[in-house]
Design an enzyme around this catalytic site. Structure first.
Site, mmCIF file in Angstrom:
data_model
loop_
_atom_site.group_PDB
_atom_site.id
_atom_site.type_symbol
_atom_site.label_atom_id
_atom_site.label_comp_id
_atom_site.label_asym_id
_atom_site.label_seq_id
_atom_site.Cartn_x
_atom_site.Cartn_y
_atom_site.Cartn_z
ATOM 1 N N HIS A 4 0.816 -1.340 -0.133
ATOM 2 C CA HIS A 4 0.070 0.057 0.044
ATOM 3 C C HIS A 4 0.951 1.182 0.042
ATOM 4 O O HIS A 4 0.804 1.968 -0.967
ATOM 5 C CB HIS A 4 -0.821 0.012 1.197
ATOM 6 C CG HIS A 4 -1.754 -1.106 1.082
ATOM 7 N ND1 HIS A 4 -2.865 -1.307 0.129
ATOM 8 C CD2 HIS A 4 -2.278 -1.917 1.909
ATOM 9 C CE1 HIS A 4 -3.430 -2.303 0.222
ATOM 10 N NE2 HIS A 4 -3.207 -3.078 1.590
ATOM 11 N N ASP A 40 -5.178 -8.055 -3.398
ATOM 12 C CA ASP A 40 -5.514 -7.732 -2.214
ATOM 13 C C ASP A 40 -6.860 -8.549 -1.599
ATOM 14 O O ASP A 40 -6.951 -9.692 -1.382
ATOM 15 C CB ASP A 40 -5.540 -6.333 -2.029
ATOM 16 C CG ASP A 40 -5.389 -6.109 -0.323
ATOM 17 O OD1 ASP A 40 -5.854 -6.857 0.436
ATOM 18 O OD2 ASP A 40 -5.326 -4.818 -0.072
HETATM 19 ZN ZN ZN Z 1 -3.482 -7.085 2.477
#
Ligand code: ZN
Length: 454
Positions: free
Chosen positions: A268, A319
């Site tokens: 991220h 994800d």
């Molecule tokens: Zn994750």
């Protein structure tokens, strides 16, 4: 030169960051490319590929079990909904899923990822124990479920067992609903070596700075080998909590206190300041971006130009599995920047690579390989013999000038861009009725057990 077991010939193929014509691709007996030669006529013994060929990409961040939750969190029944309320609901799936259900759900997901252009998936794997938080008879039972699923689908797998010790910076224990995740450094090291199969490799992961003690993070980094992944700076609450507990922002803390280097991949890295990007670049660490999930969860926008211009290795991750194809991830990645900055082609580099799609594709091709622990990746000698055949006859791509094909794949979006997918020299079946029906049965059982609340 390695012995060639199979020759392929493509009218066009993506070599060294650009399209080349009339390309011979030889698969070695080891499942890697033994020869890659452009500008040659098709040899008589070669299989002619019907369309243009791209390298497969690495999906560098996956939680396979969350595929069961995709489409089930898109309703709001209270005043506020954010990452943290989503997480509470996601834990409802994590607490219910069985090893057999994980196998079924992951196998279906991995077929979707193959069809979406990924030929390797990194599992950031933190679901380890039974429903009561006890170890399975084989502590690696759920790792084997993922490896079985990858074998069913034919995708490569990088297992990243996760260090998960506590609920937060000031919460030294796990919450009751995190009981299936608990691991020590020794557990993670044992899990890293537990699954040895073809097309499976392993690194390690740390859930996040909030979920692991500093001394454990440093011990795991020192005692492990291979790629090391960590969620970092996804949420502003996490940044604020880290600042309050340590005096540093998360990536700042890692740069000051952890041995950041090329092994490290920060997942991220949404909320940064320029000094943190500079520190990551200097240390050689990579960043894994998950644009579909980050949009779905309302995480915020990363400083994409900052990462690109600093030369930081970038990779893509599916994800939470709301997006399962890389062209859509790249589109989201660029569109977020355009919407935020009210500019176009933010990721292009006019002097070196004016194509937004080409610049992003090349960056995530190389960065994804590093995140999965591969020294070579793509259509080059020594890399695993993976490829994607673009369906250039798709209505969305017909009529494009040849040099704009990748731009079309990313921004003019065919529903199913890839006609065929190869992993390690073998064509994958992109549909499998057995996998589909086992997925349906697992999903139905989860719904019945109460995952769907409204
Ligand atoms: Zn994750």
């Amino acid at each position: 030169m390695a012995v060639v077991r199979q020759r392929l010939w493509a009218p066009r193929a993506w070599l060294d960051g650009r399209w080349r014509d009339r390309v011979l691709l030889g698969v070695g007996v080891d499942g890697c490319w033994a020869e890659v030669v452009p500008d040659v006529a098709a040899p008589a013994d070669a299989e002619t590929i019907a369309g243009p060929v791209l390298p497969g990409l690495v999906d560098a961040h996956s939680h396979a079990f969350q595929r069961a939750f995709a489409g089930l969190a898109e309703r709001r029944d209270s005043a506020h909904d954010d990452f943290w309320s989503w997480r509470d609901r996601m834990y409802g799936v994590a607490l219910r899923i069985t090893p057999a259900q994980l196998h079924a759900i992951a196998a279906h997901l991995y077929l979707e990822l193959l069809a979406g252009g990924y030929t390797q998936v990194c599992e950031f794997h933190y679901l380890q124990h039974d429903h009561d938080g006890h170890r399975y008879a084989d502590p690696a039972a759920l790792s084997h479920a993922l490896a079985d699923a990858a074998a069913d689908a034919g995708i490569g797998l990088t297992l990243l067992p996760v260090l998960y010790e506590r609920a937060g910076f000031t919460a030294p224990e796990l919450r009751a609903d995190q009981r299936r995740f608990a691991t020590t450094v020794a557990d993670v090291l044992a899990l890293q070596g537990a699954v040895r199969r073809p097309l499976v490799n392993a690194g390690v992961a740390i859930h996040s700075l909030r979920a692991a003690r500093p001394e454990s993070i440093l011990a795991l980094a020192e005692r492990s080998a291979g790629p090391l992944h960590i969620h970092a700076a996804e949420q502003t609450v996490e940044v604020d909590d880290c600042l309050a507990a340590t005096g540093c922002r998360p990536i700042e803390w890692l740069a000051r206190h952890a041995p950041l280097d090329r092994r490290w991949h920060l997942v991220h890295a949404t909320h940064t300041v320029p000094g943190e990007i500079e520190a990551v670049a200097v240390r050689g660490a990579g960043v894994v971006l998950c644009p579909g999930t980050e949009a779905n969860l309302g995480d915020g926008l990363t400083d994409l130009s900052g990462w690109l211009n600093a030369g930081v290795p970038l990779a893509l991750g599916s994800d939470s599995q709301v997006t399962r194809t890389w062209p859509e991830e790249l589109r989201w990645l660029e569109y977020g920047q355009r919407l935020g900055q009210r500019r176009r082609n933010v990721s292009a580099a006019p002097d070196t690579e004016p194509s937004t799609a080409a610049r992003l594709f090349e960056r995530v091709r190389a960065g994804g390989a590093a995140a999965a622990g591969f020294a070579r990746w793509g259509l080059q000698v020594g890399a695993r013999a993976d490829l994607l055949v673009v369906d250039a006859s798709d209505h969305a791509l017909r009529g494009l000038p040849a040099d704009h094909l990748l731009d079309g794949v990313v921004f003019s979006a065919p529903a199913r861009p890839f006609a065929r997918v190869m992993v390690a020299g073998r064509w994958c079946a992109l549909r499998d009725d057995g996998i589909a029906s086992r997925f349906d049965a697992a999903m139905a059982a989860l719904w019945k057990s109460g995952v769907v609340s409204s």
